[in-house]
Design an enzyme around this catalytic site. Structure first.
Site, PDB file in Angstrom:
ATOM      1  N   ASP A  40       0.903 -14.695  -0.965  1.00  0.00           N
ATOM      2  CA  ASP A  40       1.526 -14.961   0.333  1.00  0.00           C
ATOM      3  C   ASP A  40       3.045 -14.814   0.232  1.00  0.00           C
ATOM      4  O   ASP A  40       3.597 -14.556  -0.841  1.00  0.00           O
ATOM      5  CB  ASP A  40       1.144 -16.357   0.828  1.00  0.00           C
ATOM      6  N   ASP A 211       3.659   4.412   6.841  1.00  0.00           N
ATOM      7  CA  ASP A 211       2.300   4.726   6.413  1.00  0.00           C
ATOM      8  C   ASP A 211       1.809   5.986   7.121  1.00  0.00           C
ATOM      9  O   ASP A 211       2.029   6.163   8.319  1.00  0.00           O
ATOM     10  CB  ASP A 211       1.394   3.534   6.754  1.00  0.00           C
ATOM     11  N   GLU A 280       5.101   8.253   3.779  1.00  0.00           N
ATOM     12  CA  GLU A 280       3.903   8.623   3.032  1.00  0.00           C
ATOM     13  C   GLU A 280       3.346   9.877   3.685  1.00  0.00           C
ATOM     14  O   GLU A 280       2.954   9.855   4.855  1.00  0.00           O
ATOM     15  CB  GLU A 280       2.858   7.505   3.082  1.00  0.00           C
TER      16      GLU A 280
END
Length: 549
Positions: A40, A211, A280
Site C-alpha cells: 500500500d 500505459d 509504453e
C-alpha cells in the site's frame, strides 16, 4: 495559454528527466503497512529512504486508483480516487511530499486507452444507443452471421470483441472483456481524460507513464489485420504461443490519428513546467514506434523499448537493438532502456542469473544514452518466482497456462529481511502472492554488505550522477565484434568509451584508429586487461570498461 505552477525543482530544471533513472514500484508488492497481505501507499512511504539511497531520480508507481482489480489496477473505475486497498488520497499526498523532500520525483501510471466495465462512463455508455456517453467507447454491429465485426484479437486471449445483450452490439477490448476501450475519435473523451490528468497535476505529480500509449485510437473502418503467422522469436510484447502475436497489428493500434492525440496531450502538459511523459509502445516495429512518438519537441518526452524485454539476450542482439535505435533516431528522440518490468519474466531468469552478468547488464543499462527504468528487485538480482497454477492471480496466465505462466512470477512481494515473516513484506499469515523461497537469501538486509549486487547498483547510480557525459552526452555505437557492445559518449568536447563483453567468453575488441584509451573513468568496473593507448581492448568474461579517450 495559462501556466500552472508545479514542484519547484521542475521549474528550475524542466528537463530533469533527460538522463534520469526511474525506479518502478509495483504497489501491491512493495510493502504492506496494515497487515492485509497487500502492499500500500503507506508501505511505500516507509521505504522511500531506501529508494533514495539507491541514487535513482524518480519513482514510477503502477496504478493505485479505484478498481475492481480484475487486472490489478489497470482496469480503472475511478481515475481520481485511491483504491481503499492502497490507502487514501491523503496517503498519496504524504507520499508525494516525502518523495520530494528526499529529492525524488513521482511519476504515476495513466491508463487512458481503456477503463473498467464498472466505470460510470461505461455503465452509462452500455445502457442505450442514444445516451450522452453512447459513443464514448468503441461499439460495432455484428456481421450478418452474428460474428464480431473483424478479426482483431485481445492480448489476453480470444476476440477483441465482446457481445453486449443490452445494446445488441459488440464492444472492443484489447485486454480483458472487463476492460472496454475508450473511443478517442470522440472529442469529449479527450477532454475528460485531460481533466483526469489535471487532477493529478494539480496535486503535484512530476510525470506520467502512459500505459499502452499507441492503443488509444483505432481504425474507424474496422479493417482486418493482415496475417503474420506464428513468429519464430518473442519480442517482449506477446509470447509466440499467443495468437495475438500471429497478426500484424495494422489497424487495431498505432494509427496516424494516435500521434495527433499525443500532440494534443503534449500541448496540454506543456502548461505545467517540467512534466515528463514516458510511453509504453508495443508494436511490430518496436524501434520505429519509439522514434515516431518522441521525435521533435511536440510528442512524448521518451518511450521505453520492448526490444530488451524479450528472451533474446546474446550480446550481438543487444548491440543490434541499441545500434538500430541510435542509427534511426532523429532530433528530439530520447529512449528509456528497460531490462525488466511488471509484465515480463525477471531479468535474472530471462537472461542470466550469473552475478558477473547481472553487474554487466546493470552497468550497460546505466551507460547507454537515455533514461533507464529499473524494476523493483532488479537491484537484488531476484529470479522469476516459480508458482503453481493454484497460486496464480493473473488472468492472462490462467488463460494461457501452461505454455505461458503469466506475470505473477515477476510480481511477488519485495524481500526486505531474510529472517522475518514473508521476508519483512507483511505481518499477515498469507500474502496476495507468496514471497519466493529463492528470494529470502537475496533480501535487502542480506545485501547491505560490500561486494553485493545491491551495493554495485548503488555505486553505479551515484557515480553516474557525477558524470554528466553519461546523463546527456551524445552516443555513437562502434562496429560489431562478437558479443561486445562498445560505444562512445561525447559531451562538451570530452569523449568516453563504454565497452561491455556480454558473454561468458573472453574476447579482444579491435578499436578503431581514432579511439585510444587514455585513462579509466571513475565508474565501477573490473580491471582493464590492456595497456592504456593500445589498439586492442582485451575484455574478460562479462567485463565492463568505462574510460576516457
Amino acid at each position: 495559454m495559462a501556466v500552472f505552477l508545479q514542484h519547484s525543482a521542475n521549474q528550475d530544471e524542466p528537463e530533469w528527466w533527460r538522463g534520469a533513472v526511474i525506479y518502478q514500484i509495483y504497489p501491491r508488492s512493495y510493502q504492506d503497512s496494515n497487515g492485509d497481505g497487500i502492499g500500500d501507499l503507506q508501505g511505500i512511504v516507509s521505504r522511500l529512504p531506501y529508494i533514495a539511497s539507491l541514487g535513482v531520480d524518480a519513482v514510477w508507481l503502477s496504478p493505485f486508483f479505484k478498481s475492481p482489480m480484475k487486472d490489478f489496477g489497470y482496469d480503472v473505475s475511478d481515475y481520481c480516487q485511491v483504491d481503499p486497498m492502497f490507502g487514501t488520497l491523503d496517503d498519496f499526498k504524504v507520499l508525494l511530499k516525502t518523495a520530494h523532500d528526499l529529492g525524488l520525483r513521482v511519476v504515476i501510471d495513466q491508463v487512458l486507452s481503456h477503463t473498467s466495465d464498472a466505470h460510470p462512463w461505461f455503465v452509462e455508455s452500455r445502457s442505450s444507443k442514444n445516451n450522452p456517453k453512447a459513443d464514448w467507447y468503441v461499439w460495432a454491429d455484428a456481421k450478418d452471421d452474428g460474428t464480431p465485426p473483424n478479426n482483431w484479437l485481445s492480448i489476453f486471449g480470444g476476440s477483441a470483441w465482446q457481445w453486449d445483450t443490452g445494446r445488441e452490439q459488440y464492444y472492443m477490448h484489447n485486454f480483458l472483456t472487463s476492460q472496454p476501450d475508450l473511443n478517442f475519435h470522440h472529442p469529449e473523451v479527450e477532454a475528460a481524460l485531460f481533466g483526469v490528468m489535471m487532477f493529478w497535476l494539480d496535486l503535484g505529480v512530476d510525470g506520467f507513464r502512459l500505459d499502452t500509449a499507441n492503443f488509444y485510437v483505432h481504425d474507424k473502418q474496422l479493417r482486418n489485420n493482415p496475417p503474420r503467422g506464428r513468429p519464430q522469436t518473442e519480442d517482449g510484447s506477446a509470447p509466440s504461443s499467443n495468437p495475438y502475436a500471429w497478426q500484424y497489428h495494422r489497424f487495431d493500434k498505432s494509427q496516424a490519428e494516435n500521434i495527433v492525440f499525443v500532440k494534443k496531450l503534449r500541448e496540454f502538459l506543456d502548461q505545467y513546467p517540467g512534466i515528463m511523459t514516458v510511453g509504453e509502445l508495443g508494436d511490430d516495429d518496436p524501434v520505429g514506434i519509439m522514434i515516431a512518438y518522441t521525435e521533435g519537441a511536440d510528442k512524448l518526452n521518451m518511450a521505453y523499448s520492448f526490444k530488451l524485454l524479450g528472451e533474446e539476450h546474446q550480446g550481438a542482439y543487444v548491440r543490434s537493438a541499441v545500434d538500430e535505435y541510435e542509427s534511426r533516431a532523429t532530433e528530439g528522440c530520447w529512449p528509456s532502456w528497460s531490462l525488466s518490468n511488471h509484465d515480463v519474466k525477471r531479468l535474472a531468469t530471462r537472461w542470466s542469473a550469473d552475478g558477473a552478468a547481472l553487474r554487466t547488464y546493470a552497468a550497460m543499462q546505466l551507460c547507454v544514452r537515455g533514461s533507464p527504468c529499473v524494476y523493483q528487485g532488479d537491484e537484488l538480482g531476484l529470479p522469476e518466482a516459480e508458482l503453481t497454477f493454484e497460486q496464480l492471480q493473473d488472468p492472462y496466465g490462467i488463460t494461457m497456462w501452461p505454455a505461458f505462466k503469466g506475470r505473477d512470477g515477476c510480481r511477488t512481494p519485495m524481500p526486505w529481511e531474510k529472517d522475518q515473516l514473508h521476508a519483512g513484506f507483511s505481518s499477515t499469515e498469507k500474502t496476495w502472492l507468496p514471497v519466493a523461497h529463492t528470494h529470502y537469501e537475496l533480501a535487502v538486509d542480506q545485501q547491505e554488505i560490500e561486494g553485493s549486487l545491491l551495493n554495485f547498483y548503488r555505486e553505479c547510480l551515484h557515480k553516474r550522477k557525477q558524470l554528466p557525459i553519461l546523463l546527456k552526452g551524445s552516443m555513437t555505437v562502434l562496429p560489431a565484434q562478437g558479443d561486445a557492445l562498445v560505444f562512445v559518449r561525447e559531451l562538451d568536447g570530452r569523449r568516453m568509451l563504454c565497452a561491455f563483453n556480454l558473454s561468458a567468453q573472453a574476447m579482444t575488441y579491435h578499436l578503431p584508429d581514432e579511439v585510444r584509451v587514455q585513462e579509466l573513468a571513475d565508474f565501477p568496473q573490473t580491471k582493464l586487461a590492456a595497456s592504456v593507448g593500445q589498439k586492442d581492448l582485451v575484455l574478460g568474461a562479462w567485463q565492463t570498461v568505462v574510460a576516457w579517450i
